[in-house]
Design an enzyme around this catalytic site. Structure first.
Site, PDB file in Angstrom:
ATOM      1  N   ASP A 125       8.108  28.127 -93.758  1.00  0.00           N
ATOM      2  CA  ASP A 125       9.266  28.310 -94.635  1.00  0.00           C
ATOM      3  C   ASP A 125      10.097  29.470 -94.101  1.00  0.00           C
ATOM      4  O   ASP A 125       9.570  30.567 -93.873  1.00  0.00           O
ATOM      5  CB  ASP A 125       8.780  28.631 -96.053  1.00  0.00           C
ATOM      6  CG  ASP A 125       9.723  28.150 -97.136  1.00  0.00           C
ATOM      7  OD1 ASP A 125      10.944  28.202 -96.916  1.00  0.00           O
ATOM      8  OD2 ASP A 125       9.244  27.715 -98.199  1.00  0.00           O
ATOM      9  N   ASP A 126      11.390  29.235 -93.857  1.00  0.00           N
ATOM     10  CA  ASP A 126      12.320  30.318 -93.496  1.00  0.00           C
ATOM     11  C   ASP A 126      11.953  31.057 -92.203  1.00  0.00           C
ATOM     12  O   ASP A 126      12.258  32.239 -92.053  1.00  0.00           O
ATOM     13  CB  ASP A 126      12.390  31.364 -94.623  1.00  0.00           C
ATOM     14  CG  ASP A 126      13.060  30.839 -95.886  1.00  0.00           C
ATOM     15  OD1 ASP A 126      13.256  29.626 -95.992  1.00  0.00           O
ATOM     16  OD2 ASP A 126      13.378  31.650 -96.768  1.00  0.00           O
ATOM     17  N   CYS A 181      15.733  24.605 -98.250  1.00  0.00           N
ATOM     18  CA  CYS A 181      14.356  24.124 -98.102  1.00  0.00           C
ATOM     19  C   CYS A 181      14.121  22.733 -98.663  1.00  0.00           C
ATOM     20  O   CYS A 181      13.607  21.856 -97.961  1.00  0.00           O
ATOM     21  CB  CYS A 181      13.376  25.129 -98.692  1.00  0.00           C
ATOM     22  SG  CYS A 181      13.702  25.587-100.392  1.00  0.00           S
ATOM     23  N   HIS A 236       9.209  20.212-101.345  1.00  0.00           N
ATOM     24  CA  HIS A 236       9.557  21.397-102.135  1.00  0.00           C
ATOM     25  C   HIS A 236       8.904  21.327-103.509  1.00  0.00           C
ATOM     26  O   HIS A 236       8.371  22.316-104.014  1.00  0.00           O
ATOM     27  CB  HIS A 236      11.074  21.508-102.280  1.00  0.00           C
ATOM     28  CG  HIS A 236      11.513  22.716-103.064  1.00  0.00           C
ATOM     29  ND1 HIS A 236      11.597  23.972-102.507  1.00  0.00           N
ATOM     30  CD2 HIS A 236      11.859  22.867-104.359  1.00  0.00           C
ATOM     31  CE1 HIS A 236      11.990  24.832-103.412  1.00  0.00           C
ATOM     32  NE2 HIS A 236      12.151  24.200-104.551  1.00  0.00           N
ATOM     33  N   ASP A 259      11.396  24.803 -91.856  1.00  0.00           N
ATOM     34  CA  ASP A 259      12.367  23.954 -92.542  1.00  0.00           C
ATOM     35  C   ASP A 259      13.811  24.347 -92.232  1.00  0.00           C
ATOM     36  O   ASP A 259      14.723  23.538 -92.347  1.00  0.00           O
ATOM     37  CB  ASP A 259      12.119  23.912 -94.054  1.00  0.00           C
ATOM     38  CG  ASP A 259      12.000  25.277 -94.708  1.00  0.00           C
ATOM     39  OD1 ASP A 259      12.194  26.308 -94.027  1.00  0.00           O
ATOM     40  OD2 ASP A 259      11.703  25.323 -95.920  1.00  0.00           O
ATOM     41  N   HIS A 260      14.033  25.588 -91.828  1.00  0.00           N
ATOM     42  CA  HIS A 260      15.356  26.065 -91.401  1.00  0.00           C
ATOM     43  C   HIS A 260      15.209  27.483 -90.872  1.00  0.00           C
ATOM     44  O   HIS A 260      14.102  28.021 -90.831  1.00  0.00           O
ATOM     45  CB  HIS A 260      16.378  26.043 -92.551  1.00  0.00           C
ATOM     46  CG  HIS A 260      15.818  26.532 -93.857  1.00  0.00           C
ATOM     47  ND1 HIS A 260      15.460  27.834 -94.059  1.00  0.00           N
ATOM     48  CD2 HIS A 260      15.524  25.873 -95.003  1.00  0.00           C
ATOM     49  CE1 HIS A 260      14.982  27.970 -95.287  1.00  0.00           C
ATOM     50  NE2 HIS A 260      14.992  26.782 -95.874  1.00  0.00           N
TER      51      HIS A 260
END
Length: 491
Positions: free
Chosen positions: A41-42, A80, A134, A332-333
């Site tokens: 995540d992130d 997300c 999510h 995810d990004h």
């Protein structure tokens, strides 16, 4: 016993032995590969294997040294929930689909085959540990095993698992922060408690993954195990020992903590996600001291997750599963750490959209190779399907298999990919990032920006109105509207 009888017995045993050996050989030949998806995540591609020196990430670096590292991988939505929906369906975002964190795949694309469901349909045991979709209650039928820390524990509030998870996922360990969270549903943007690695949610998740690997090994069935880690998501919480890895005086704010030259105002986020935390100002910039605290704490979470990844990969090797398990590590990004005055994600800028992507295929001839092939997250679905010899669902997949790149990392990859955030549609090519902000009511152009990644990968100068780039803008505009018109206008 007569000689003829003895010969008959020997012949029968010989046939059994030969047949048995052939059967065993054939079984090994058709043995299905397992898949381990390490879903971050992130996570920015600010890791040692990506040539960065600030963050300590030896275990992820070691995984990259065994696999193939993608240097130009991008999410399709820098949010997300929407990004995960896009990747796990192999479908691009549109004007009306995969918009924000609150995306539900089962509501927005009810009649499709998700990636984990494809594995399940092909006889795999499917496991979701931690944050994969999510929402915990999105596509629950995809999984044979569905687990998040605490979510399915009994609670005295009568909450369903999804709601219970939502009430505790920030996972503060310090008593004062726990009390604040309980009373206000918020707390500080970071915490570094003196606890063991297994105490925070990601530590619990890693231990669960290792337990599941042992069980899956015994079962003998092929598996698709997705492990989702959240420490690098706000709040930046990790055991204090990871914060202690870094000397505060070595933590620096980004050199480009300013709005890019000629950047449209609409392109700059006010980072509302971070402002929801109690030690962050509701408007204006954070202080220099707080900025250092935030960056320091983010670095610590990356090193924390890195150790957990190392524990999982080591367990995979000890169980001798690494010889037949494809490992994918991806985020995810991306994430902004004050570049262009911005924090968190939610922008069309490169810091929000570029992701780390590492694929380890034990059958590959290439080890420790880096490729510059342009890649997007919707490509992961068809890649895993091809590696596992699955037939793709019809009229669904908009990504393209990366297997050719895995076989020949020198390939250039895609000519262009699509990234969407709100009403911003970005066409990313190997050389440029071109974005149009489009009015959602009448589909007219509001404004645009162009960054030349050949000389300005950090995107400090918007050259969309520079006469030298007039032809480039024209070409990119045509590609965007000819290739992605349905994504822009909606269906």
């Amino acid at each position: 016993m007569k000689l003829n009888s003895k010969l008959k017995v020997l012949t029968v045993f010989s046939l059994i032995f030969v047949f048995g050996c052939k059967t065993q050989k054939n079984d090994n030949a058709v043995q299905k590969p397992n898949v381990l998806l390490l879903y971050m995540d992130d996570l920015r591609p600010e890791l040692g294997c990506y040539g960065k020196t600030k963050i300590h990430s030896p275990n992820i670096d070691a995984l990259a040294a065994k696999g193939i590292q993608f240097n130009n991988a991008y999410c399709n939505v820098p949010v997300c929930g929407a990004s995960r929906a896009s990747m796990l369906t192999g479908m691009l975002p549109t004007k009306n689909r995969f918009l924000d964190f609150d995306t539900f795949v089962q509501k927005e694309t009810p009649n499709i085959t998700t990636l984990p469901m494809l594995f399940k349909q092909n006889g795999y045991t499917t496991v979701s540990d931690g944050k994969v979709y999510h929402h915990l209650d999105d596509h629950m039928g995809d999984w044979d095993i569905l687990w998040r820390p605490y979510a399915f524990d009994k609670n005295d509030r009568g909450l369903a698992p999804t709601d219970y998870w939502q009430s505790l996922w920030k996972d503060y360990q310090l008593p004062e922060n726990r009390l604040e969270y309980k009373n206000t549903d918020t707390g500080p943007a970071f915490e570094n408690a003196i606890v063991n690695d297994s105490v925070y949610i990601d530590g619990l998740t890693a231990n669960k993954v290792i337990r599941d690997l042992k069980k899956l090994k015994k079962s003998g069935k092929p598996f698709f195990l997705a492990a989702g880690f959240i420490s690098t998501h706000l709040p930046f919480n990790s055991p204090q020992r990871f914060s202690d890895m870094y000397d505060r005086k070595d933590i620096k704010q980004p050199y480009n903590n300013y709005i890019p030259k000629n950047a449209p105002k609409i392109s700059i986020s006010n980072w509302p996600e971070m402002r929801a935390y109690s030690n962050i100002p509701k408007q204006g910039q954070v202080s220099d001291a707080l900025a250092i605290d935030l960056i320091h704490s983010y670095y610590a979470t990356v090193s924390y997750v890195d150790v957990l990844i190392g524990n999982i990969v080591n367990s995979l090797e000890k169980l001798h599963l690494d010889k037949n398990t494809i490992v994918v590590l991806v985020s995810d990004h991306g994430y902004n750490l004050q570049e262009h005055t911005q924090w968190a994600k939610f922008t069309n800028y490169n810091t929000s959209t570029q992701v780390p992507l590492i694929i380890y295929n034990p059958k590959s001839l290439h080890k420790g190779i880096k490729t510059n092939a342009l890649t997007e997250l919707v490509d992961i679905y068809p890649t895993l399907a091809e590696l596992c010899n699955f037939k793709l669902p019809e009229n669904q997949i908009e990504g393209k298999s990366l297997v050719p790149v895995l076989k020949n990392p020198s390939l250039k990859g895609k000519e262009h990919i699509l990234i969407k955030k709100g009403n911003g549609f970005t066409l990313k090519t190997p050389n440029y990032s071109y974005t149009e902000f489009i009015n959602s009511k009448d589909n007219t152009l509001i404004t645009s920006m162009l960054y030349d990644h050949q000389i300005d990968k950090d995107e400090n100068n918007n050259v969309v109105d520079d006469p030298k780039y007039k032809e480039v803008v024209s070409v990119l505009n045509n590609i965007l509207h000819n290739n992605y018109d349905k994504n822009i206008i909606g269906e």
